[in-house]
Design a protein around this motif. Structure first.
Motif, PDB file in Angstrom:
ATOM      1  N   LEU A   1       0.868  -1.200  -0.077  1.00 20.06           N
ATOM      2  CA  LEU A   1      -0.144  -0.075   0.240  1.00 20.06           C
ATOM      3  C   LEU A   1       0.699   1.224   0.002  1.00 20.06           C
ATOM      4  N   GLY A   2       2.050   1.077  -0.150  1.00 20.45           N
ATOM      5  CA  GLY A   2       3.269   2.168   0.086  1.00 20.45           C
ATOM      6  C   GLY A   2       2.836   3.386  -1.034  1.00 20.45           C
ATOM      7  N   GLN A   3       2.596   2.978  -2.102  1.00 20.76           N
ATOM      8  CA  GLN A   3       2.282   4.203  -2.919  1.00 20.76           C
ATOM      9  C   GLN A   3       1.090   4.991  -2.765  1.00 20.76           C
ATOM     10  N   THR A   4       0.209   4.000  -2.178  1.00 24.62           N
ATOM     11  CA  THR A   4      -1.167   5.039  -1.976  1.00 24.62           C
ATOM     12  C   THR A   4      -0.983   5.655  -0.892  1.00 24.62           C
ATOM     13  N   ILE A   5      -0.513   5.258   0.045  1.00 25.76           N
ATOM     14  CA  ILE A   5      -0.265   5.936   1.532  1.00 25.76           C
ATOM     15  C   ILE A   5       0.638   7.387   0.970  1.00 25.76           C
TER      16      ILE A   5
END
Lengths: 391, 391
Positions: free
Chosen positions: B260-264
Motif C-alpha cells: 500500500l506504500g504508493q497509495t499511502i
C-alpha cells in the motif's frame, strides 16, 4: 489496490505526482541543478528558526488550540490586513499544517462524492490529488498559451459549469504558468461564482511575487479581497512556505468566514489535531520580522526571471513568455512528450525540470522551471539547457 | 452550515469534541488541576528537543520524503521489532503528522461514503470524527462495564457486522476505559475479521502502559502482531505523543503492508505533504535514546494509577475497577449526566475531568481522569474530588 489489500476507490485513484516521478529519476545525479520543485535554495532564516528553538527550550511541547494560537492568528490578520489594505479579523484565520492541509480542508468543505470542481490548467497537481482523494470530480479548463503568456478564457470557464459544480479553484499568480489575473478578471470570475452559487477556492500564495504593473495592486498581485464583499463564498488557502523559505515547516492557514469556524476547528481536530506551538512561534517571527527577507526573496526571483527569460526568449524551438507572476517559467516545446523530455534534460543537461504533463491539460508539451534560486545556478542551468532545447 | 455558506454534509456533521466543551468551560479557572486531556504534565525531554534544534541550525528546513526520512523509518522499524519480537521492515512504516493523521489516512484507505466501521465504545471520540468527516458510518458496540472493568463481548461485535461493514477499530489498551485485550481475544477478533473480509484498524499507542500480567506479553500489551500473518488486513496507527511526552509535536506513523506504500505516499502528499525533517530528527532521538524516559513515564503512571484507584475504590457512589492498561481511570456515576457532572467538578472541586458522553455509547454516566501526572497533583485532585463524588 490489490486483492489481498482491498482499499477505497478514491484512495486508490489518488494520483502519483508526475513531478516526483522525474525527481526520483534524477535524485542521485551528481552536480544536477534541481529546478523541479516549488522551493528556493535558501534555508529558513536564523531569526525564524531561533524562535522555534526558544519555544522548545521553554517547553512549548503540549497540545494547543485547533484553530492556531491566538498570537499567530493575530499576526496573520495584521500582516494580511496591511498587505490587502483591509481590516481582517483574526477570527477569519485558521492555522494549518501547510498550504496543502488548508487545501484539503477547503475541498472537504465544498466538495465530495458526486460533486465537481473546476480547475483552470495547467495547475498545481495537488488540487487534483486533494479532490480525487475526497471523491469529487475535477473539471479542467485548459488555459490558452500565446506569445504573451497564458490566458484564461472566461467564457470557457463559465461553459464548464454544470449541475454538479460546487466550486472554482483560482490560483493567481499561478503555479506553474505564472498566469496572474487582473482585478477586473477576478471581479468577473466572482460574478460568475455569485450567479451560479459556487464557492471559490483562492490560492494566492504567490501574491508577493508579481512582475507586471497591469496585474499588480500596490506592489502585490490582485486578490479576491479587492473585489469581494461580506457573504461571498471565497476560501483562501495560504502558506508561509514560499515567502519565508519555510517549505519544510508545514505551516500555513485557511481563511474563511468566522461562521465556518467551528466546522473548520473540527476538521483540523480530525486530521492534524493542530500545529506544533513551536512551529507557530516561528511563523509569528516570520510574519512580524520577515519583511526584509521577503524583499530579498522577491529581488532574487526578479533576477532569476531575467536570467531565464533572456535565455529562453531567443529560442525558436520554444514557446515562452516571461511570466507576470510567481517564480516559475513554464515553456512549451511543441511536439514534445514532456515526461520523456524531463528525463532527457536530466541525462543531457544535468538539470531537473518538472514535466508539464504533471499539471493537467494544456501542459502536455510544457516544462516548468523554478527560478527562486541563486544567479550562478540559474546561469549555469540555462547554459546547459539551451543547447539541448535548441536541438 | 448556513444558507450563506453551504458546505458538504460530512463536513457539517463532523462532531465538536465533547472534551473541548468542558475544557473551554474550565480553561481559565485558577488552580484547576487539569486531568481532562490525554496528556501528561512533563514537557518533552531536552535530548529530544535538542535534536530538533540541531537540525534547524543545520538548515534542515526543506521539503522531504512523503513517507518519512529513511533514518526515521529505520529507527521505528528497529524499535518496534525489538518491542514486538518480530523482524519488521522499514518499508512498513509511514511517518505521519501525529497519530490522528495516521487514523485519517487509515480511514480513507478502508471506508468512505456508504461504508460502515465498527468501533467498540466508550472510545476515543476522534475515531467517530474521522469516520464522519470521510462520509462513513460508525457502528458502536458498547462494552460491558463490570466490577472487574470493561469487557468486549465478541458475539455482540460479530453481530454488529453488516453488509456495508468494512473495518473494525480496536484500541487496546483503550482510551478511555483502559480495557486491554488478551492475546486470545485479539486472535478471536482477527478470526472474525478474516472470516468476514474486514480490515482491522489497530490503535496500540498505549502498548507500553500495561498493569496486569494476564493481558501482557513481555512487558507490553498483547498486539495484533502477536497473532497475525502475512496478508492479514491490519493497519496500525501509532504516535510518539504518549511515550515520549511529544503530544504537541504531531509525529506518529501508520504501519501497513508495503504493497500500500504508493497509495499511502499519495494520501500523505495530498494532506500534510510530509512531516518536518527537524521534527523527524527529534523522533529519531526519542526512539533511539528514550527508553529511560519511557520507563520513568511508566513508573509515574503506575503510581498515578495507585493513587487514583485507592481513592475511588472505596466509593459506593462510583462504579470503578483499576484499569489493566493505558493511563486513564474511567469511572461511572450511576444516574449522572456526565457533561453536567464535569462542569460541577470544575465548579466544586476545581478539577478538570472529561465527560464520558464524549466517548460514545456506554459512556453516558462515566468520567475520564488522566493519571499521567505527578503524585502531588493527583493526591490533591483526589482529595478534592472524593467529597463531591461521595455526594
Amino acid at each position: 489496490m490489490t486483492d489481498t489489500y482491498p482499499i477505497r476507490p478514491e484512495a486508490a485513484a489518488a494520483p502519483t505526482s508526475g513531478i516526483v516521478d522525474t525527481v526520483n529519476y534524477g535524485r542521485t545525479r551528481e552536480g544536477l541543478i534541481p529546478l523541479w520543485v516549488g522551493e528556493g535554495d535558501l534555508a529558513t532564516p536564523a531569526f525564524i528558526a531561533e524562535a522555534a528553538t526558544r519555544a522548545l527550550a521553554a517547553g512549548e511541547t503540549f497540545y494547543t488550540y485547533q484553530r492556531g494560537i491566538p498570537e499567530l492568528r493575530a499576526a496573520i490578520a495584521k500582516r494580511q490586513s496591511a498587505l490587502l489594505g483591509k481590516d481582517l479579523s483574526p477570527e477569519r484565520f485558521f492555522v494549518t499544517t501547510g498550504g496543502m492541509h488548508a487545501v484539503q480542508i477547503a475541498m472537504r468543505l465544498v466538495a465530495g462524492t458526486g460533486d465537481e470542481v473546476i480547475v483552470p490548467t495547467p495547475a498545481w497537481p495537488n488540487f487534483r490529488g486533494a479532490l480525487t482523494a475526497s471523491g469529487a470530480g475535477i473539471v479542467e479548463v485548459a488555459m490558452t498559451p500565446s506569445d504573451t503568456g497564458f490566458a484564461l478564457d472566461l467564457a470557457r470557464l463559465e461553459a464548464a459549469i454544470g449541475p454538479r459544480t460546487k466550486a472554482i479553484v483560482i490560483n493567481s499568480p499561478a503555479n506553474p504558468t505564472g498566469w496572474t489575473a487582473t482585478r477586473e478578471e477576478l471581479a468577473a470570475i466572482l460574478e460568475i461564482a455569485r450567479a451560479r452559487d459556487l464557492w471559490i477556492v483562492s490560492d494566492e500564495i504567490y501574491q508577493r511575487f508579481v512582475w507586471e504593473e497591469r496585474v499588480a495592486v500596490g506592489g502585490r498581485a490582485a486578490s479576491f479581497h479587492d473585489v469581494m464583499r461580506e457573504g461571498d463564498r471565497v476560501l483562501f488557502v495560504q502558506t508561509l512556505s514560499k515567502n519565508y523559505a519555510m517549505t519544510g515547516w508545514r505551516v500555513g492557514w485557511l481563511e474563511a468566514s468566522p461562521e465556518l469556524g467551528q466546522t473548520i476547528e473540527n476538521l483540523v481536530q480530525y486530521s492534524s489535531s493542530g500545529s506544533p506551538v513551536f512551529v507557530q512561534r516561528a511563523a509569528i517571527a516570520a510574519l512580524e520580522h520577515g519583511e526584509g527577507f521577503v524583499a530579498h526573496q522577491i529581488a532574487r526571483a526578479r533576477r532569476g526571471r531575467e536570467i531565464v527569460s533572456q535565455a529562453l526568449a531567443p529560442l525558436n524551438a520554444v514557446r515562452f513568455a516571461p511570466p507576470p507572476g510567481a517564480f516559475y517559467a513554464f515553456f512549451g516545446v511543441p511536439g514534445a512528450d514532456s515526461r520523456a523530455l524531463a528525463r532527457r534534460l536530466v541525462d543531457e543537461a544535468n538539470v531537473g525540470l518538472a514535466p508539464g504533463s504533471a499539471f493537467g491539460s494544456g501542459g502536455e508539451d510544457g516544462m516548468r522551471l523554478c527560478f527562486a534560486r541563486k544567479d550562478e545556478d540559474l546561469v549555469a542551468a540555462m547554459g546547459r539547457l539551451v543547447p539541448v532545447l535548441r536541438g
